[in-house]
Motif scaffolding. Sequence first.
Motif, PDB file in Angstrom:
ATOM      1  N   ASP A 212     -24.255 -29.200 -22.795  1.00 48.09           N
ATOM      2  CA  ASP A 212     -24.291 -30.168 -21.607  1.00 48.09           C
ATOM      3  C   ASP A 212     -24.326 -31.565 -21.610  1.00 48.09           C
ATOM      4  OD1 ASP A 212     -26.039 -31.705 -19.804  1.00 48.09           O
ATOM      5  OD2 ASP A 212     -28.549 -31.430 -20.948  1.00 48.09           O
ATOM      6  N   SER A 213     -22.957 -31.656 -21.496  1.00 47.93           N
ATOM      7  CA  SER A 213     -22.928 -33.663 -21.483  1.00 47.93           C
ATOM      8  C   SER A 213     -23.730 -34.740 -20.515  1.00 47.93           C
ATOM      9  CB  SER A 213     -21.757 -33.733 -20.595  1.00 47.93           C
ATOM     10  OG  SER A 213     -20.164 -32.534 -21.040  1.00 47.93           O
ATOM     11  N   THR A 214     -24.690 -34.089 -20.422  1.00 41.75           N
ATOM     12  CA  THR A 214     -26.235 -34.826 -19.890  1.00 41.75           C
ATOM     13  C   THR A 214     -26.802 -35.349 -20.766  1.00 41.75           C
ATOM     14  OG1 THR A 214     -27.401 -33.713 -18.940  1.00 41.75           O
ATOM     15  CG2 THR A 214     -25.796 -34.003 -17.419  1.00 41.75           C
ATOM     16  N   GLY A 215     -26.530 -34.323 -21.567  1.00 42.67           N
ATOM     17  CA  GLY A 215     -27.403 -34.566 -22.809  1.00 42.67           C
ATOM     18  C   GLY A 215     -29.358 -34.588 -22.062  1.00 42.67           C
ATOM     19  N   LYS A 216     -29.346 -33.873 -20.680  1.00 41.57           N
ATOM     20  CA  LYS A 216     -30.725 -34.237 -20.980  1.00 41.57           C
ATOM     21  C   LYS A 216     -31.299 -33.029 -20.284  1.00 41.57           C
ATOM     22  CE  LYS A 216     -29.978 -38.600 -18.085  1.00 41.57           C
ATOM     23  NZ  LYS A 216     -30.144 -40.017 -17.112  1.00 41.57           N
ATOM     24  N   GLY A 217     -30.736 -31.883 -20.076  1.00 45.01           N
ATOM     25  CA  GLY A 217     -31.337 -30.734 -19.871  1.00 45.01           C
ATOM     26  C   GLY A 217     -31.994 -29.856 -20.782  1.00 45.01           C
ATOM     27  N   ARG A 218     -32.881 -28.723 -20.607  1.00 42.53           N
ATOM     28  CA  ARG A 218     -34.064 -28.128 -21.123  1.00 42.53           C
ATOM     29  C   ARG A 218     -33.158 -27.542 -22.513  1.00 42.53           C
ATOM     30  NH1 ARG A 218     -37.630 -24.306 -16.934  1.00 42.53           N
ATOM     31  NH2 ARG A 218     -38.978 -26.784 -16.021  1.00 42.53           N
ATOM     32  N   SER A 219     -32.230 -27.242 -22.441  1.00 41.26           N
ATOM     33  CA  SER A 219     -31.450 -25.943 -23.943  1.00 41.26           C
ATOM     34  C   SER A 219     -31.640 -27.736 -24.844  1.00 41.26           C
ATOM     35  CB  SER A 219     -29.990 -25.522 -23.124  1.00 41.26           C
ATOM     36  OG  SER A 219     -29.612 -24.887 -24.446  1.00 41.26           O
ATOM     37  N   MET A 220     -32.595 -26.978 -25.720  1.00 38.12           N
ATOM     38  CA  MET A 220     -31.918 -28.307 -26.792  1.00 38.12           C
ATOM     39  C   MET A 220     -30.894 -28.416 -27.271  1.00 38.12           C
ATOM     40  SD  MET A 220     -32.323 -28.148 -30.600  1.00 38.12           S
ATOM     41  CE  MET A 220     -32.798 -26.476 -31.281  1.00 38.12           C
ATOM     42  N   TRP A 221     -30.269 -27.062 -27.849  1.00 35.92           N
ATOM     43  CA  TRP A 221     -28.906 -26.971 -28.868  1.00 35.92           C
ATOM     44  C   TRP A 221     -27.127 -27.633 -27.567  1.00 35.92           C
ATOM     45  CZ3 TRP A 221     -24.122 -25.598 -27.280  1.00 35.92           C
ATOM     46  CH2 TRP A 221     -24.516 -23.990 -25.622  1.00 35.92           C
TER      47      TRP A 221
ATOM     48  N   MET B 166     -34.758 -23.613 -35.696  1.00 33.04           N
ATOM     49  CA  MET B 166     -34.192 -24.495 -36.066  1.00 33.04           C
ATOM     50  C   MET B 166     -35.051 -25.317 -34.852  1.00 33.04           C
ATOM     51  SD  MET B 166     -30.554 -24.909 -37.607  1.00 33.04           S
ATOM     52  CE  MET B 166     -30.964 -25.953 -38.473  1.00 33.04           C
ATOM     53  N   SER B 167     -35.921 -26.768 -35.859  1.00 32.31           N
ATOM     54  CA  SER B 167     -35.997 -27.789 -35.129  1.00 32.31           C
ATOM     55  C   SER B 167     -35.543 -28.236 -34.604  1.00 32.31           C
ATOM     56  CB  SER B 167     -37.528 -28.456 -35.822  1.00 32.31           C
ATOM     57  OG  SER B 167     -36.774 -29.173 -36.928  1.00 32.31           O
ATOM     58  N   GLU B 168     -35.519 -29.050 -33.472  1.00 32.48           N
ATOM     59  CA  GLU B 168     -34.617 -29.909 -32.961  1.00 32.48           C
ATOM     60  C   GLU B 168     -34.076 -31.059 -34.582  1.00 32.48           C
ATOM     61  OE1 GLU B 168     -33.328 -32.883 -28.979  1.00 32.48           O
ATOM     62  OE2 GLU B 168     -35.048 -31.248 -29.326  1.00 32.48           O
ATOM     63  N   PRO B 169     -35.098 -31.500 -34.853  1.00 31.79           N
ATOM     64  CA  PRO B 169     -34.820 -32.789 -35.395  1.00 31.79           C
ATOM     65  C   PRO B 169     -33.902 -32.309 -36.400  1.00 31.79           C
ATOM     66  CG  PRO B 169     -36.776 -33.223 -35.640  1.00 31.79           C
ATOM     67  CD  PRO B 169     -36.372 -31.432 -34.691  1.00 31.79           C
ATOM     68  N   ASP B 170     -34.209 -31.201 -37.611  1.00 33.83           N
ATOM     69  CA  ASP B 170     -33.040 -30.336 -37.957  1.00 33.83           C
ATOM     70  C   ASP B 170     -31.407 -29.929 -37.636  1.00 33.83           C
ATOM     71  OD1 ASP B 170     -35.305 -30.249 -39.847  1.00 33.83           O
ATOM     72  OD2 ASP B 170     -35.553 -27.839 -39.608  1.00 33.83           O
ATOM     73  N   TYR B 171     -32.021 -29.290 -36.715  1.00 40.67           N
ATOM     74  CA  TYR B 171     -30.448 -29.222 -35.482  1.00 40.67           C
ATOM     75  C   TYR B 171     -29.524 -30.559 -35.249  1.00 40.67           C
ATOM     76  CZ  TYR B 171     -26.548 -27.022 -32.073  1.00 40.67           C
ATOM     77  OH  TYR B 171     -25.865 -26.549 -31.660  1.00 40.67           O
ATOM     78  N   ARG B 172     -29.848 -31.075 -35.010  1.00 41.32           N
ATOM     79  CA  ARG B 172     -30.125 -32.212 -34.658  1.00 41.32           C
ATOM     80  C   ARG B 172     -28.986 -33.194 -35.815  1.00 41.32           C
ATOM     81  NH1 ARG B 172     -29.349 -36.309 -30.850  1.00 41.32           N
ATOM     82  NH2 ARG B 172     -30.940 -34.769 -29.595  1.00 41.32           N
TER      83      ARG B 172
END
Length: 224
Positions: free
Chosen positions: A117-126, A79-85
């Motif tokens: 990832d609570s920071t929302g800034k990590g490399r892992s999209m999910w 999944m792309s990030e927009p679709d997963y979001r």
Amino acid sequence: MKILLFGATGMVGQGALRECLLAPDVERVLAVGRSATGQRHEKLQELVHENLFDLSPVEDALAGYDVCLFCLGASSAGMSEPDYRRVTYDLTLAVGRTLARLNPGMTFLYVSGEGTDSTGKGRSMWARVKGETENALLQLPFKAAYMLRPGYIQPQHGVRSKTRLYRSLYAVMAPLYPVLKALLPKHVTTSEQLGRAMLEVSRRGAPKRVLENEDLNALAGATA
């Protein structure tokens, strides 16, 4: 307790539903989703609603509940990030905002995942998207909200994944689970333990709002 359960046909939701129906202090469960569970029980009611982004046509049926167990989720694979979001953040918050308005005294439990990832800034999209979802839910005006982060979940008691590949994996892992538990006790759980932990948090709350796999197993043990 009167419980709303989103995602009752998924593996986590099946486990949660089983424990709810077994619990003597659960008066009623309303399973909300795009398809029916196929189960019959005196405590169980079902609400099949195709568009979970818009609950306005069924709002009257969602009021008067003490707890929401939100077990809906999708794999990010392919999944792309927009679709997963959209299916993770947008959908969850659409439901959460509606329920917070209808049931301000509700306790809301969101099944996230280990490594979020609570920071929302990590490399892992999910992990970023899950972390942003958790953070947003914690800001909603519920009586209480808890983010649950299970690790590997071994299905039990007939609970099944809807994905054929995962079903095969779990079948292979079932006899090895005692070894996995002995080696990695902080990172594995079962569908039964997770369901029991959800009910324990629903009844009595928890000492923190983000509960890791180890915390969930400890809470499940308190109900054993």
